[in-house]
Design an enzyme around this catalytic site. Structure first.
Site, PDB file in Angstrom:
ATOM      1  N   GLU A 286      10.638   1.195   9.816  1.00 23.87           N
ATOM      2  CA  GLU A 286      11.549   2.310   9.524  1.00 23.87           C
ATOM      3  C   GLU A 286      10.791   3.580   9.859  1.00 23.87           C
ATOM      4  OE1 GLU A 286      14.620   2.225   8.627  1.00 23.87           O
ATOM      5  OE2 GLU A 286      14.875   0.137   8.036  1.00 23.87           O
TER       6      GLU A 286
ATOM      7  N   CYS B  84      13.819  11.373   6.624  1.00 20.48           N
ATOM      8  CA  CYS B  84      13.931  10.912   8.008  1.00 20.48           C
ATOM      9  C   CYS B  84      15.341  11.083   8.552  1.00 20.48           C
ATOM     10  CB  CYS B  84      13.490   9.458   8.097  1.00 20.48           C
ATOM     11  SG  CYS B  84      14.272   8.441   6.844  1.00 20.48           S
TER      12      CYS B  84
ATOM     13  N   GLU C 107      10.111  15.946  15.418  1.00 21.37           N
ATOM     14  CA  GLU C 107      10.659  15.866  14.067  1.00 21.37           C
ATOM     15  C   GLU C 107      10.107  17.057  13.266  1.00 21.37           C
ATOM     16  OE1 GLU C 107       9.298  12.389  11.959  1.00 21.37           O
ATOM     17  OE2 GLU C 107      11.224  12.124  10.967  1.00 21.37           O
TER      18      GLU C 107
ATOM     19  N   LYS D 205       0.859  -1.190   0.000  1.00 20.32           N
ATOM     20  CA  LYS D 205       0.000   0.000   0.000  1.00 20.32           C
ATOM     21  C   LYS D 205       0.893   1.237   0.000  1.00 20.32           C
ATOM     22  CE  LYS D 205      -1.443   2.648   3.034  1.00 20.32           C
ATOM     23  NZ  LYS D 205      -1.254   3.857   2.205  1.00 20.32           N
TER      24      LYS D 205
HETATM   25  P1  NAD Z   1       2.673   8.262   8.054  1.00 23.15           P
HETATM   26  O1  NAD Z   1       3.005   7.311   9.127  1.00 23.15           O
HETATM   27  O2  NAD Z   1       1.536   9.174   8.249  1.00 23.15           O
HETATM   28  O3  NAD Z   1       2.395   7.492   6.697  1.00 23.15           O
HETATM   29  C1  NAD Z   1       3.266   6.523   6.171  1.00 23.15           C
HETATM   30  C2  NAD Z   1       2.452   5.486   5.465  1.00 23.15           C
HETATM   31  O4  NAD Z   1       1.599   4.880   6.408  1.00 23.15           O
HETATM   32  C3  NAD Z   1       1.537   6.009   4.365  1.00 23.15           C
HETATM   33  O5  NAD Z   1       1.441   5.046   3.335  1.00 23.15           O
HETATM   34  C4  NAD Z   1       0.202   6.117   5.046  1.00 23.15           C
HETATM   35  O6  NAD Z   1      -0.880   5.991   4.172  1.00 23.15           O
HETATM   36  C5  NAD Z   1       0.272   4.926   5.955  1.00 23.15           C
HETATM   37  N1  NAD Z   1      -0.602   4.977   7.119  1.00 23.15           N
HETATM   38  C6  NAD Z   1      -0.963   6.040   7.873  1.00 23.15           C
HETATM   39  N2  NAD Z   1      -1.804   5.656   8.853  1.00 23.15           N
HETATM   40  C7  NAD Z   1      -1.965   4.314   8.711  1.00 23.15           C
HETATM   41  C8  NAD Z   1      -2.694   3.316   9.415  1.00 23.15           C
HETATM   42  N3  NAD Z   1      -3.441   3.622  10.476  1.00 23.15           N
HETATM   43  N4  NAD Z   1      -2.610   2.042   8.985  1.00 23.15           N
HETATM   44  C9  NAD Z   1      -1.857   1.718   7.916  1.00 23.15           C
HETATM   45  N5  NAD Z   1      -1.139   2.606   7.216  1.00 23.15           N
HETATM   46  C10 NAD Z   1      -1.189   3.883   7.616  1.00 23.15           C
HETATM   47  O7  NAD Z   1       4.015   9.037   7.778  1.00 23.15           O
HETATM   48  P2  NAD Z   1       4.258  10.163   6.686  1.00 23.15           P
HETATM   49  O8  NAD Z   1       3.975  11.465   7.298  1.00 23.15           O
HETATM   50  O9  NAD Z   1       3.578   9.853   5.416  1.00 23.15           O
HETATM   51  O10 NAD Z   1       5.818   9.951   6.440  1.00 23.15           O
HETATM   52  C11 NAD Z   1       6.754  10.656   7.119  1.00 23.15           C
HETATM   53  C12 NAD Z   1       7.330   9.841   8.259  1.00 23.15           C
HETATM   54  O11 NAD Z   1       8.009   8.709   7.719  1.00 23.15           O
HETATM   55  C13 NAD Z   1       8.374  10.606   9.025  1.00 23.15           C
HETATM   56  O12 NAD Z   1       8.235  10.394  10.391  1.00 23.15           O
HETATM   57  C14 NAD Z   1       9.677  10.023   8.523  1.00 23.15           C
HETATM   58  O13 NAD Z   1      10.742  10.183   9.414  1.00 23.15           O
HETATM   59  C15 NAD Z   1       9.308   8.614   8.277  1.00 23.15           C
HETATM   60  N6  NAD Z   1      10.224   7.987   7.331  1.00 23.15           N
HETATM   61  C16 NAD Z   1      11.101   7.080   7.814  1.00 23.15           C
HETATM   62  C17 NAD Z   1      12.013   6.481   6.968  1.00 23.15           C
HETATM   63  C18 NAD Z   1      12.980   5.472   7.487  1.00 23.15           C
HETATM   64  O14 NAD Z   1      13.521   4.729   6.698  1.00 23.15           O
HETATM   65  N7  NAD Z   1      13.227   5.388   8.783  1.00 23.15           N
HETATM   66  C19 NAD Z   1      12.014   6.801   5.613  1.00 23.15           C
HETATM   67  C20 NAD Z   1      11.100   7.740   5.143  1.00 23.15           C
HETATM   68  C21 NAD Z   1      10.199   8.311   6.035  1.00 23.15           C
END
Ligand code: NAD
Length: 473
Positions: A242, A276, A377, A166
């Site tokens: 991650e 991130c 963050e 997804k």
């Molecule tokens: P997010 O957690 O809101 O969303 C990430 C993904 O999760 C999206 O596909 C979203 O649709 C999905 N999602 C959200 N709520 C969900 C739920 N209840 N059930 C299932 N899926 C769900 O995060 P974001 O704001 O889109 O991304 C930014 C975050 O990602 C930051 O905190 C960043 O640091 C982190 N990030 C980490 C890495 C890493 O490798 N450590 C890499 C990139 C981004």
């Protein structure tokens, strides 16, 4: 959506817009929990045959996908810039980085070795094999919409797993382009499945509670990662997480402040600060503060924000209004509590930028622990500088966070570099280096930044179970 080798349309769709100008790019199928269940069933049906292919066959598929991805680099990059906003040059780099995972795991697939272990009994032999875990549920974010997908799908396929993915609701189009590549490379029906959805929670629930899914791999925020890990716990699924970060960037007194500031400008404003591994706290020894801040300020004020498709643009829009509001709230809070604002600190609205979600590249100095930006963050184009002195325990200050993803150290002293590396509680430490990432190197965090590693040999182990045979001969 791509389920069981077929592209599916839906009456119910959601819009994908360009964050640089609000333009509607496409409408995409709005998948449901039932669609996720169908895709999981298809992946489970495809698993027995796929898991029994030779590693050479799986490797060949990944090589073909790598080739196709390199051939389509320009189209993929342009699509990514339109739906995600990053400058075209950065999008091209991301496509190359994303393709690297296909190549790396095409090679690693052939090195899934086992082990024989001596037994204390002369008539016994121990044999260890690594077998694919099964169906993988994968969830990816919008900030690196291509590489976060290949970093999961490539090792999963190399291991012999099948996948349902997804993508983030903001960036389904690059995900679709990538799944067309997997299909064109010859992935058998059901091996790779894509469920696009405007509402992620029901899909996540299905991934976590459907017993056919044996492994959950998630990249995104710590808050959502915790929710999903909790949901997956009753079935003790394998999980990789991650998650977010709050990277310290330490510039010791013996470092070259100009060189360090140039590095800080590059990694802080990577993807408009939406990575991130972006530094959130830039600690600079007071003795070199002035040249460091001056160089950083010069670099930041020279940055041009705009539509990533326009020539010379280095800073794209933030992903949406909520992201912009969060960044602005952190800056206001810091200024209210006494930080100095050297540039930026506001939304950009001139030259048509009001159509998008642009925030001016910003430099704050005098940032202190009681400010929001010191803990939360940022995920935006704001550099927060914190001076330190010899009497400060800088390593303890850097470790004073719940996160543990990336950290950076600038010093010319080898002893200090190695001590810092060993004492910093972070999964990745750049030493005079702003890019400690590669398909060959293990990416991941400790503490609230996650579980498991992606890339490298370790990234493959996330998709393999250990099986032992004890044999009496
Ligand atoms: P997010 O957690 O809101 O969303 C990430 C993904 O999760 C999206 O596909 C979203 O649709 C999905 N999602 C959200 N709520 C969900 C739920 N209840 N059930 C299932 N899926 C769900 O995060 P974001 O704001 O889109 O991304 C930014 C975050 O990602 C930051 O905190 C960043 O640091 C982190 N990030 C980490 C890495 C890493 O490798 N450590 C890499 C990139 C981004």
């Amino acid at each position: 959506m791509f389920i069981n080798g077929t592209w599916l349309e839906r009456q119910d769709q959601f819009p994908v817009t360009n964050p640089a100008n609000g333009e509607l790019i496409a409408q995409v199928a709005n998948g449901t929990r039932e669609d996720a269940a169908t895709a999981i069933a298809a992946a489970a049906a495809a698993f027995p045959a796929w898991s029994q292919t030779t590693s050479y066959e799986r490797s060949a598929l990944l090589y073909r996908a790598h080739q196709l991805m390199r051939e389509q680099q320009e189209e993929l990059a342009r699509l990514m810039t339109r739906e995600q906003g990053k400058p075209l040059a950065a999008a091209r780099i991301e496509v190359a980085y994303g393709a690297d995972f296909l190549l790396w795991f095409a090679e690693e697939a052939k090195r899934i070795y086992g082990e024989t272990i001596p037994s204390a009994r002369s008539n016994q032999r121990f044999l260890v094999q690594h077998r694919p875990v099964g169906v993988v549920g994968a969830v990816t974010p919008w900030n690196y919409p291509v590489s976060m997908i290949t970093r999961k799908v490539a090792p999963a396929l190399a291991a012999g797993c099948t996948v349902v993915l997804k993508p983030a609701e903001a960036t389904p189009l690059t995900a679709m382009a990538l799944f067309r590549i997997f299909a064109a490379a010859g992935a058998p029906a059901g091996c790779v499945n894509l469920v696009t959805a405007a509402e992620p929670a029901p899909i996540g629930e299905e991934f976590c509670t459907n017993p056919l899914v044996r492994k959950l791999t998630f990249t995104g925020s710590t808050a959502v990662g915790k929710q999903l890990a909790t949901l997956a716990a009753p079935q003790l699924k394998r999980v990789s997480m991650e998650l977010g970060g709050h990277a310290p960037f330490i510039v010791f007194a013996d470092a070259d402040p100009v060189h360090a500031a140039k590095g800080a400008a590059l990694v802080k404003f990577l993807n408009t600060g939406q990575a991130c591994i972006c530094p959130n706290r830039i600690y600079v020894h007071r003795s070199i503060l002035e040249p460091f801040v001056q160089t950083l300020l010069d670099r930041i004020t020279a940055m041009r924000a705009g539509n990533g498709l326009d020539q010379g643009v280095q800073v794209g829009p933030l992903v949406n209004q909520a992201a912009l509001d969060k960044v602005d709230a952190q800056v206001r809070d810091a200024v209210d509590r006494g930080a100095s604002l050297l540039c930026g600190g506001h939304r950009l609205t001139d030259r048509g930028l009001d159509q998008g979600t642009f925030y001016a590249p910003t430099l704050l100095t005098g940032v202190r622990p009681e400010m929001l930006i010191y803990r939360e963050e940022t995920f935006g184009p704001v550099a927060a500088v914190i001076p330190f002195d010899d009497r400060d325990d800088i390593i303890a200050m850097a470790n004073d966070t719940d996160y543990g993803l990336a950290a950076y150290v600038y010093t010319r002293d080898l002893k200090r570099a190695l001590r810092s590396f060993e004492q910093l509680q972070f999964g990745m430490v750049g030493i005079n280096d702003i890019n400690p990432t590669s398909a060959a190197a293990p990416f991941g965090g400790i503490k609230l930044s996650g579980l498991g590693r992606e890339g490298a040999r370790l990234g493959l182990e996330e998709y393999l179970d250990v099986r032992l045979a004890g044999i009496t001969i």
